[in-house]
Scaffold this motif. Structure first.
Motif: not given
Ligand code: FUB
Length: 325
Positions: A46, A48, A227, A277, A303
């Motif tokens: 992940y 990002m 989450a 999430h 996702r």
């Protein structure tokens, strides 16, 4: 009910935090991107680097992508991995809360301020003092007091903070073990400036089982993983969260935003993809669950955000609208 379509398909938008500002729904997601990094429990895949904010006038209507609102290069303390964000409004200003790894590889939570819900946002040069781990979720109560909920185990490093200080060696002890309560999420009151915690500091948010005892570490199908989300309904507080390795979204209900909470059941069964999430918001008199899955990509790290309606049963517990039919 047919599986809903993603809200957008021109980008991968995960970890959706939805709020109603100025009569529109704004969604603050992570912006997933392609990478060669292989999946691991650390969540390195992940990877990002920026945030895009989405908005819509109606659920099911056209969605606007407002473009890049904040990126890694804008924030001096951030090294990488801009994970699940959230936003809050106070006195006409908008606050974007975001987790990322600092230059030492430790997840911290930053705040950036904007004049509009979609940004642009100007980040504070340092993370929120005393903040750690991932998945910030803000909640402003009816009396104006704002709270920040956060935490995530495994790659989210919450297990490293048991003593209140970061213990890197504790990373491998990914969660509580043996005969002890699970690791719990964290909550802190925000000062009026929305950029610092009050002197009360960071507290544990205890989630009890139906028997009134803290959820046990062995109960992977209901213990907190990541989450966090908070909302209020009929004067009661609803804390919802992901169970991570068992892939459920669950909720717990309490009488104070600081807890304790009592486990109240699952909201969503596992979706396609490892992570689950969500966020929950009321819009035009109906309640909505924003969540993500990997139906579009087939890859854990790419996702897409979806939305489904929620209802409350006779005991005030949450269910998907179709589950009541
Ligand atoms: O998007 C990166 C991480 O995956 C989030 O912080 C977690 O909640 C999980 O969705």
């Amino acid at each position: 009910m047919a599986d809903p379509k993603p809200l957008v398909s021109h980008i991968f938008a995960a970890d959706p935090s939805a709020h109603v500002f100025n009569g529109k729904v704004y969604v603050y997601p992570s912006h997933d991107r392609e990478t060669d990094i292989e999946d691991n429990d650390n969540g390195d895949q992940y990877d990002m680097v920026d945030y895009h904010i989405l908005s819509m006038d109606s659920i099911g209507g056209p969605v606007t992508d407002h473009g890049i609102a904040l990126k890694v290069e804008d924030v001096p303390w951030v090294d990488k991995q801009m994970w699940a964000p959230d936003a809050a409004e106070k006195d006409g200003k908008y606050y974007l809360y975001f987790p990322a790894r600092d230059k030492q590889g430790i997840f911290r939570i930053g705040v950036a301020v904007g004049e509009k819900p979609e940004g642009p946002f100007k980040p504070d040069p340092e993370p929120i003092p005393g903040s750690y781990s991932i998945d910030p979720a803000s909640f402003v109560d009816d009396d104006g007091q704002a709270y920040l909920y956060f935490g995530g185990i495994w790659g989210g490093q919450l297990q490293c903070w048991r003593t209140g200080k970061f213990v890197r060696e504790a990373f491998e002890s990914q969660e509580a073990s043996g005969d002890e309560p699970a690791l719990f999420p964290r909550v802190a009151k925000l000062k009026d400036n929305m950029r610092e915690f009050t002197s009360e500091g960071v507290q544990e948010l205890v989630i009890n089982d139906e028997d009134g005892k803290p959820i046990h570490s062995s109960k992977h199908d209901r213990r907190f993983f990541e989450a966090a989300w908070m909302h209020k309904y009929n004067g009661r507080y609803y804390f919802s969260y992901s169970t991570g390795d068992t892939h459920y979204l669950c909720h717990a209900i309490g009488d104070s935003p600081l807890g304790p909470f009592t486990y109240a059941g699952r909201i969503l069964e596992p979706v396609e993809g490892w992570t689950t999430h969500h966020s929950i918001c009321e819009f035009q008199g109906r309640w909505w669950l924003f969540y993500h899955d990997t139906s579009l990509s087939g890859k854990n790290h790419l996702r897409s955000t979806k939305v489904r309606e929620l209802v409350y049963d006779g005991q005030g517990k949450l269910k998907l609208a179709q589950a009541q039919a």
